[in-house]
Design an enzyme around this catalytic site. Structure first.
Site, PDB file in Angstrom:
ATOM      1  N   PHE A 148     -15.570 -32.872 -21.603  1.00 21.99           N
ATOM      2  CA  PHE A 148     -15.419 -32.467 -23.085  1.00 21.99           C
ATOM      3  C   PHE A 148     -15.179 -33.784 -24.753  1.00 21.99           C
ATOM      4  O   PHE A 148     -15.330 -34.185 -24.531  1.00 21.99           O
ATOM      5  CB  PHE A 148     -13.964 -32.400 -23.092  1.00 21.99           C
ATOM      6  CG  PHE A 148     -12.956 -32.030 -23.950  1.00 21.99           C
ATOM      7  CD1 PHE A 148     -12.868 -31.013 -23.745  1.00 21.99           C
ATOM      8  CD2 PHE A 148     -12.610 -32.551 -24.945  1.00 21.99           C
ATOM      9  CE1 PHE A 148     -11.665 -29.866 -24.908  1.00 21.99           C
ATOM     10  CE2 PHE A 148     -11.275 -31.871 -25.547  1.00 21.99           C
ATOM     11  CZ  PHE A 148     -11.387 -30.936 -26.710  1.00 21.99           C
TER      12      PHE A 148
ATOM     13  N   ASP B 175     -11.136 -38.886 -16.739  1.00 20.86           N
ATOM     14  CA  ASP B 175     -10.271 -38.182 -17.164  1.00 20.86           C
ATOM     15  C   ASP B 175      -9.630 -36.825 -16.847  1.00 20.86           C
ATOM     16  O   ASP B 175     -10.494 -35.909 -16.072  1.00 20.86           O
ATOM     17  CB  ASP B 175     -11.495 -37.648 -18.567  1.00 20.86           C
ATOM     18  CG  ASP B 175     -10.398 -36.454 -19.787  1.00 20.86           C
ATOM     19  OD1 ASP B 175      -8.875 -35.998 -19.054  1.00 20.86           O
ATOM     20  OD2 ASP B 175     -10.552 -36.439 -20.942  1.00 20.86           O
TER      21      ASP B 175
ATOM     22  N   TYR C  38      -0.304 -31.961 -22.064  1.00 22.58           N
ATOM     23  CA  TYR C  38       0.246 -30.487 -23.390  1.00 22.58           C
ATOM     24  C   TYR C  38      -0.539 -29.342 -22.617  1.00 22.58           C
ATOM     25  O   TYR C  38      -0.452 -28.515 -23.409  1.00 22.58           O
ATOM     26  CB  TYR C  38       0.188 -30.994 -24.304  1.00 22.58           C
ATOM     27  CG  TYR C  38      -1.341 -30.667 -25.412  1.00 22.58           C
ATOM     28  CD1 TYR C  38      -2.605 -30.044 -24.887  1.00 22.58           C
ATOM     29  CD2 TYR C  38      -1.166 -32.532 -25.458  1.00 22.58           C
ATOM     30  CE1 TYR C  38      -3.575 -30.828 -24.812  1.00 22.58           C
ATOM     31  CE2 TYR C  38      -2.857 -32.143 -26.182  1.00 22.58           C
ATOM     32  CZ  TYR C  38      -4.103 -31.732 -25.739  1.00 22.58           C
ATOM     33  OH  TYR C  38      -5.383 -32.047 -26.771  1.00 22.58           O
ATOM     34  N   LYS C  39      -1.585 -29.278 -21.431  1.00 24.49           N
ATOM     35  CA  LYS C  39      -2.124 -28.454 -20.466  1.00 24.49           C
ATOM     36  C   LYS C  39      -0.487 -28.128 -19.499  1.00 24.49           C
ATOM     37  O   LYS C  39      -0.065 -27.546 -19.554  1.00 24.49           O
ATOM     38  CB  LYS C  39      -3.402 -29.209 -20.321  1.00 24.49           C
ATOM     39  CG  LYS C  39      -4.303 -29.246 -21.387  1.00 24.49           C
ATOM     40  CD  LYS C  39      -5.595 -29.466 -21.415  1.00 24.49           C
ATOM     41  CE  LYS C  39      -6.851 -29.412 -22.778  1.00 24.49           C
ATOM     42  NZ  LYS C  39      -7.463 -30.507 -22.850  1.00 24.49           N
TER      43      LYS C  39
ATOM     44  N   ARG D  84     -12.628 -18.029 -20.720  1.00 29.63           N
ATOM     45  CA  ARG D  84     -11.967 -19.250 -19.110  1.00 29.63           C
ATOM     46  C   ARG D  84     -10.736 -18.493 -18.693  1.00 29.63           C
ATOM     47  O   ARG D  84      -9.558 -18.714 -20.366  1.00 29.63           O
ATOM     48  CB  ARG D  84     -11.853 -20.413 -20.223  1.00 29.63           C
ATOM     49  CG  ARG D  84     -11.745 -21.573 -19.343  1.00 29.63           C
ATOM     50  CD  ARG D  84     -11.887 -23.129 -20.447  1.00 29.63           C
ATOM     51  NE  ARG D  84     -10.887 -23.163 -21.396  1.00 29.63           N
ATOM     52  CZ  ARG D  84     -10.814 -24.568 -21.707  1.00 29.63           C
ATOM     53  NH1 ARG D  84     -10.973 -25.917 -21.324  1.00 29.63           N
ATOM     54  NH2 ARG D  84      -9.813 -24.684 -22.246  1.00 29.63           N
TER      55      ARG D  84
END
Ligand SMILES: *Cc1c(COP(=O)(O)O)cnc(C)c1O
Length: 424
Positions: A133, A209, A234-235, A383
């Site tokens: 990322f 991560d 928040y995911k 995705r």
């Protein structure tokens, strides 16, 4: 893939047998939407609204400054960290919820480099992945740049293109290995224990991560003897937009965790207002400044849903969902230029499925207009995230039906679906 075609009835049957089906009603999910983007922003637990109302109207509105003590605000980062710990194989007192993933990466990378420098000053390389990322790479570049301009220290990044290149990259000049456990583009999942052992063997420390892992797949940080980890809430943890992230440090490294964002919240005695920084003996030393309490409070509602299940059960459903999606796309959408970019082998698969399509961006916009919400990532990647807490097997069926229609009619190839907004 089964020899017999999969039917809608099969999917409904899977829902009927799903032990997690009851958890869906705890989420606010708009009518007519199939939400396959919980890997980017998790859906809202109904409890979050009540929690947000309480924290604003009662704790802030009535409690005012007293709430730092009476409503437990001061201790919230650590208390939430303890709740989150069991989802990532951590112990109580090893995790805090605070700041952003990017900020926490900066702290962790700086602390890891500092410790490595004391033990092996010749190690100046940070190994990561080219398709990590971007913020992970940007933060690393920023830190290297700062160390170079202010400290005259020459660090460099060595990027690998996939796990096959890992061992060759782990030379005796490597200080830190920075990897994302589940890749955001492909859903490829590393084995934390195995990779950490290889990194340690080479004399490097690991920074993991967990943005696409926490709440999505079982993680065992202590079992894998990892060193440092960060991740967001928040995911898959459904903490709310921009909710604070988390930071984990193995207990054996906690006392040597000396981070550069040495704000007063990490001080041993913040209200003594001393002139010199003296880090707290425990996890509070990972903190920087005053916390975003309203946002933190909602993280708790997200975490509480997980107390009603366990990661093993979630993993089983997650793999059943992603496998079903892959099988249905193969069954219904053969003949269209869709290229699976996610491992078929479940050992290496996170909780998402990606396909490359030449018009990937526009196909995703067309899906969104029809109420099926995945997301798009460069280059050409559609995705689809599967959150086992609230996605039904029937949703998987319906999303493939819509995808097939869009591809078959070519309706995605209209100018309006090629318009780009700021956030994809
Ligand atoms: C989502 C994500 C981030 C986000 O970082 P923020 O600081 O919250 O913007 C970082 N790393 C990975 C791997 C991610 O998937």
């Amino acid at each position: 893939m089964t020899s017999k075609s999969i039917t809608l009835a099969d999917c409904r049957e899977m829902d009927a047998r799903d032990p997690l089906a009851r958890l869906r009603e705890q989420f606010e999910l708009p009518e007519g939407v199939i939400y396959l983007d919980g890997n980017s922003l998790g859906a809202m637990p109904k409890a979050s609204l009540k929690r947000a109302q309480d924290v604003i109207s009662q704790e802030w509105g009535v409690g005012l400054i007293r709430s730092w003590n009476t409503a437990g605000w001061f201790d919230l980062p650590r208390r939430l960290g303890d709740k989150l710990a069991r989802l990532v194989g951590a112990k109580a007192g090893e995790v805090v919820v605070t700041d952003t993933t990017s900020t926490n990466l900066f702290k962790v990378m700086a602390a890891a480099l500092r410790l490595q420098k004391e033990e092996s000053p010749e190690r100046r390389v940070i190994v990561s992945e080219r398709n990590n990322f971007p913020t992970d790479l940007y933060i690393t570049q920023g830190l290297i740049d700062m160390l170079k301009s202010l400290g005259n220290a020459d660090y460099e990044v060595r990027l690998i293109d996939g796990p096959a290149e890992l061992d060759a990259a782990l030379g005796d000049d490597v200080a830190v290995l920075l990897l994302t456990h589940v890749n955001y583009q492909t859903g490829f999942m590393y084995d934390i224990g195995d990779v950490t052992a290889r990194a340690h063997e080479a004399g490097a420390v690991t920074v993991w991560d967990l943005c696409h892992s926490a709440g999505a797949v079982p993680v065992d940080l202590n079992g894998g003897n990892a060193d440092y980890a960060v991740g967001c809430t928040y995911k898959y943890l459904n903490g709310g937009p921009g909710a604070p992230a988390f930071l984990w440090v193995n207990q054996r490294l906690q006392e040597s965790f000396w981070q550069p964002l040495s704000g007063w919240w990490g001080h041993a005695r913040p209200f003594a207002m001393e002139t010199e920084y003296d880090p707290h003996a425990g996890v509070r030393r990972y903190l920087c400044g005053t916390q975003a309490i309203a946002s933190l409070a909602m993280v708790e509602s997200g975490l509480d849903t997980f107390e009603q299940t366990d990661m093993q059960q979630l993993r089983e459903k997650s793999l059943a969902l992603t496998s079903l999606f892959m099988d249905l796309v193969a069954q219904e959408c053969a003949g269209f230029p869709l290229k699976l970019n996610t491992p078929v082998d479940t050992k290496y698969r996170g909780s998402q499925v990606g396909y490359e399509h030449p018009g990937g961006f526009a196909v995703v916009q067309a899906l969104i207009e029809r109420g099926v919400i995945p997301d798009y990532r460069e280059p050409r990647i559609m995705r689809f995230g599967f959150t086992p807490l609230y996605i039904r097997f029937e949703d998987v069926w319906n999303s493939v039906v819509v995808l097939k229609e869009i591809l078959q009619t070519g309706s995605w190839d209209q100018p309006k679906f090629h318009q780009r907004s700021a956030v994809t």
